[in-house]
Design an enzyme around this catalytic site. Structure first.
Site, PDB file in Angstrom:
ATOM      1  N   PRO A 206       0.845  -1.197   0.000  1.00  0.00           N
ATOM      2  CA  PRO A 206       0.000   0.000   0.000  1.00  0.00           C
ATOM      3  C   PRO A 206       0.882   1.250   0.000  1.00  0.00           C
ATOM      4  O   PRO A 206       1.923   1.291   0.652  1.00  0.00           O
ATOM      5  CB  PRO A 206      -0.790  -0.124   1.307  1.00  0.00           C
ATOM      6  N   GLU A 207       0.451   2.269  -0.725  1.00  0.00           N
ATOM      7  CA  GLU A 207       1.210   3.509  -0.794  1.00  0.00           C
ATOM      8  C   GLU A 207       0.516   4.591   0.021  1.00  0.00           C
ATOM      9  O   GLU A 207      -0.526   4.349   0.642  1.00  0.00           O
ATOM     10  CB  GLU A 207       1.418   3.886  -2.259  1.00  0.00           C
TER      11      GLU A 207
ATOM     12  N   LYS B 280       3.792   6.144   4.408  1.00  0.00           N
ATOM     13  CA  LYS B 280       3.146   4.843   4.564  1.00  0.00           C
ATOM     14  C   LYS B 280       2.989   4.442   6.033  1.00  0.00           C
ATOM     15  O   LYS B 280       2.570   3.323   6.330  1.00  0.00           O
ATOM     16  CB  LYS B 280       3.953   3.785   3.808  1.00  0.00           C
TER      17      LYS B 280
ATOM     18  N   GLN C 177       3.628  -2.539   5.531  1.00  0.00           N
ATOM     19  CA  GLN C 177       4.575  -3.361   4.775  1.00  0.00           C
ATOM     20  C   GLN C 177       3.920  -3.842   3.468  1.00  0.00           C
ATOM     21  O   GLN C 177       3.140  -3.129   2.864  1.00  0.00           O
ATOM     22  CB  GLN C 177       5.083  -4.505   5.649  1.00  0.00           C
TER      23      GLN C 177
ATOM     24  N   ASN D 222       5.474   1.985  -5.784  1.00  0.00           N
ATOM     25  CA  ASN D 222       5.753   1.472  -7.117  1.00  0.00           C
ATOM     26  C   ASN D 222       4.785   1.949  -8.189  1.00  0.00           C
ATOM     27  O   ASN D 222       5.192   2.346  -9.277  1.00  0.00           O
ATOM     28  CB  ASN D 222       5.787  -0.057  -7.085  1.00  0.00           C
TER      29      ASN D 222
ATOM     30  N   ARG E 271      12.119  -3.573  -8.452  1.00  0.00           N
ATOM     31  CA  ARG E 271      10.669  -3.430  -8.628  1.00  0.00           C
ATOM     32  C   ARG E 271      10.366  -3.182 -10.095  1.00  0.00           C
ATOM     33  O   ARG E 271      11.184  -2.650 -10.838  1.00  0.00           O
ATOM     34  CB  ARG E 271      10.131  -2.251  -7.791  1.00  0.00           C
TER      35      ARG E 271
END
Length: 273
Positions: free
Chosen positions: A2-3, A53, A70, A169, A262
């Protein structure tokens, strides 16, 4: 993972149901947190805030429940007697007389004191929160040209929470696409106008994602795709997770490659800088 926008929405939901309410029961799925139970039960939730985050739930009396989701962590809010339908492992349940706030799967959880909050090993390293009202495009432009960051490739810089907190990402790929810059470029390679454009989209796409529930594609493209009956997975992003499909702007095939461990998605025609 999660961002920032996802964590902020979870915080909003928790705040809506728990702020101003007294915590009557607590479940800790991690034994190392058990010593804090008695000091938190009976206390009122004062506020729920995020920084990138990270989420902080402030209790009456000065204690703060810190969590980082995380890769797989997720907060849920439910009414008493209703349990979320999930196979995840429950880590925390905070209960008022009417609602539960439940954190599943995450393990980066601590109870901190307010006076030492930003001495925490993770929080003290964070850059400005991309969703903070004090984070402007000018602030981001300044950081892009800061000598700590200006010589780094954007592919790595945009995952570094010390640069700007809350970008991950999917936002990385979307921001670089809309700004028209290559992931391999460095801020120092860009002219002033492009730096300002990059800063503008860094801010606006993060806010767009927060307000829209994770959609970063342009509103006009989203509406056009919706009218064609496309599903959310088709209209949510401009490039992220769309390898092999056509760019909505130019028709070029979207490419995927790995950077900093990534996946990154680009349109080689639209991203020339």
């Amino acid at each position: 993972m999660p961002e920032g926008p996802e964590i902020r929405r979870e915080a909003d939901l928790i705040a809506k149901r728990l702020v101003g309410k007294v915590i009557q029961r607590i479940f800790f799925g991690l034994t190392r947190l058990e010593p804090y139970r008695t000091s938190l039960i009976g206390k009122t939730i004062i506020q729920v805030v995020t920084h990138g985050k990270a989420m902080m739930i402030y209790f009456e009396g000065g204690k703060i429940l810190y969590s980082h989701n995380q890769l797989y962590g997720k907060w849920y809010v439910s009414t008493i007697g209703n349990t979320p339908n999930t196979n995840r492992t429950l880590r925390i349940c905070l209960s008022t007389d009417k609602h539960n706030a439940l954190l599943y799967s995450a393990s980066e959880i601590e109870v901190l004191e307010q006076q030492s909050l930003y001495k925490h090993s993770y929080l003290r390293k964070l850059g400005p929160d991309v969703l903070s009202s004090t984070t402007t495009a000018a602030v981001i432009s300044e950081r892009l040209m800061d000598r700590r960051f200006s010589s780094r490739r954007l592919s790595g810089l945009y995952l570094d929470q010390a640069f700007i907190a809350g970008i991950g990402n999917y936002l990385r790929s979307e921001i670089l696409y809309f700004a028209g810059v290559k992931p391999t470029s460095r801020p120092t390679d860009l002219n002033k106008r492009t730096v300002e454009k990059l800063a503008k989209y860094t801010l606006s796409l993060s806010v767009r994602s927060y307000r829209s529930g994770g959609i970063t594609n342009s509103p006009s493209t989203v509406e056009s795709l919706k009218r064609r009956g496309e599903k959310r997975s088709r209209y949510r992003f401009a490039v992220f997770d769309r390898a092999g499909e056509e760019c909505y702007r130019c028709g070029e095939e979207i490419q995927r490659f790995e950077a900093n461990g990534r996946r990154v998605y680009i349109c080689s025609t639209c991203q020339q800088s």
